[in-house]
Design a protein around this motif. Structure first.
Motif, PDB file in Angstrom:
ATOM      1  N   SER A  93       0.711  -1.310   0.156  1.00 31.70           N
ATOM      2  CA  SER A  93       0.046   0.074   0.094  1.00 31.70           C
ATOM      3  C   SER A  93       0.928   1.441   0.009  1.00 31.70           C
ATOM      4  O   SER A  93       2.029   1.302   0.458  1.00 31.70           O
ATOM      5  CB  SER A  93      -0.814   0.050   1.222  1.00 31.70           C
ATOM      6  N   THR A  94       0.423   2.180  -0.503  1.00 27.60           N
ATOM      7  CA  THR A  94       1.083   3.685  -0.453  1.00 27.60           C
ATOM      8  C   THR A  94       0.970   4.097   0.997  1.00 27.60           C
ATOM      9  O   THR A  94      -0.126   4.399   1.703  1.00 27.60           O
ATOM     10  CB  THR A  94       0.394   4.559  -1.229  1.00 27.60           C
ATOM     11  N   ARG A  95       2.099   4.546   1.596  1.00 27.26           N
ATOM     12  CA  ARG A  95       2.289   5.141   2.906  1.00 27.26           C
ATOM     13  C   ARG A  95       3.005   6.406   2.926  1.00 27.26           C
ATOM     14  O   ARG A  95       3.847   6.707   1.958  1.00 27.26           O
ATOM     15  CB  ARG A  95       3.311   4.318   3.745  1.00 27.26           C
ATOM     16  N   MET A  96       2.542   7.407   3.774  1.00 25.49           N
ATOM     17  CA  MET A  96       3.044   8.959   3.499  1.00 25.49           C
ATOM     18  C   MET A  96       4.202   8.573   4.322  1.00 25.49           C
ATOM     19  O   MET A  96       4.169   7.932   5.556  1.00 25.49           O
ATOM     20  CB  MET A  96       2.019   9.881   4.207  1.00 25.49           C
ATOM     21  N   ASN A  97       5.389   9.354   4.067  1.00 28.41           N
ATOM     22  CA  ASN A  97       6.435   9.446   4.917  1.00 28.41           C
ATOM     23  C   ASN A  97       6.331  10.102   6.143  1.00 28.41           C
ATOM     24  O   ASN A  97       5.735  11.501   5.962  1.00 28.41           O
ATOM     25  CB  ASN A  97       7.630   9.879   3.869  1.00 28.41           C
TER      26      ASN A  97
END
Length: 295
Positions: A115-119
């Motif tokens: 999944s896409t994760r915010m840094n």
């Protein structure tokens, strides 16, 4: 300033930015608890599940606390918050788990590892959530590997039998057939799980097949594949198939799950399941490995 000088100055500042970025990269060691919980959820300094917080347990150690009572799916957000905080951007994580913490990490990676994760900025609020670092994102998390002390990714017959309180939602998840069907155990998004299997069982653990540590049997702590638990033992036991080291197929022909490798098999039957408030049992073996390798 000449054009050449402007170019050189630009290169110089780009280099400084790159060096600064490398310098700010940090490694963390995350400890994910199992059944029973005990640490303060959201407080990454609360190590009461494991033992004294002053004990060396890997570089920049953090306690990833969840309640150890409710279902894996309902508590999973707590673990994802920790991974977002410390394992994104330029930061990397080493992860240690105990018992149902293995089931939790396997579930997390299989379902959210792509999944896409915010840094994040690695500065957590009281809920254990961190702020965004720079507005960028990434796919999955930066995880070097997982080391599982008495991993319960394959469930436990103590749950099947009703030896544990069956009203607990987590105990229902820990039934062997339920745990094994909960997610694709082979899908770790290329993160290795190194398994540490204890064998200091006791009389009541006769419910557990093969070798066990009083709570979880080798079929689970050794990452053995299949839809239900089998009987696996140390080589000295002639009455059941051997749990092999590394990624080798077990005696009898059953493979381990993908990206699962046995790093420690308790041939001397020395280590039980429990931390006893002081990093004891099979946890002590994993802690020593984290001290040596999570740097």
């Amino acid at each position: 300033m000449t054009k050449i000088m402007r170019i050189l100055v630009s290169i110089f500042f780009i280099s400084l930015t790159a060096v600064s970025s490398i310098a700010s990269a940090t490694n963390y060691t995350l400890w994910v608890n199992g059944r029973g919980g005990g640490g303060v959820v959201g407080d990454y300094t609360s190590f009461s599940y494991w033992g004294p917080s002053s004990t060396d347990a890997g570089v920049n150690k953090k306690a990833v606390n969840w309640d150890g009572y409710n279902s894996i799916s309902s508590q999973n957000g707590k673990v994802r918050d920790a991974l977002d905080c410390f394992c994104t951007g330029s930061n990397w994580c080493y992860i240690a788990t105990h018992s149902a913490g293995d089931l939790m990490m396997g579930y997390t990676l299989a379902n959210y590892g792509g999944s896409t994760r915010m840094n994040k900025n690695a500065t957590a609020n009281a809920a254990g959530q961190c702020g965004n670092s720079d507005g960028t994102s990434q796919v999955g998390w930066n995880i070097k590997w997982v080391r599982a002390a008495s991993g319960a990714g394959g469930g436990s017959e103590l749950s099947d039998d009703g030896s544990w309180t069956t009203s607990e939602p987590l105990v229902k998840d820990l039934k062997t057939t339920t745990a094994r069907a909960m997610y694709n155990h082979n899908d770790t998004h290329n993160v290795w799980f190194y398994m540490y299997a204890g064998a200091k069982g006791t009389v009541y653990s006769g419910i557990l097949p093969g070798q066990d540590d009083e709570a979880v049997a080798y079929h689970s702590t050794g990452g053995v594949s299949g839809t239900a638990g089998g009987s696996y033992c140390n080589p000295s036991d002639w009455f059941c198939n051997d749990l092999t080291m590394g990624t080798a197929v077990n005696e009898g022909g059953t493979a381990k799950w993908g990206y699962h490798s046995v790093s420690f098999r308790d041939d001397n039957e020395t280590y039980n399941h429990y931390a006893n408030g002081n990093w004891q049992g099979i946890i002590s073996v994993v802690r020593a490995a984290m001290v040596s390798n999570a740097t």
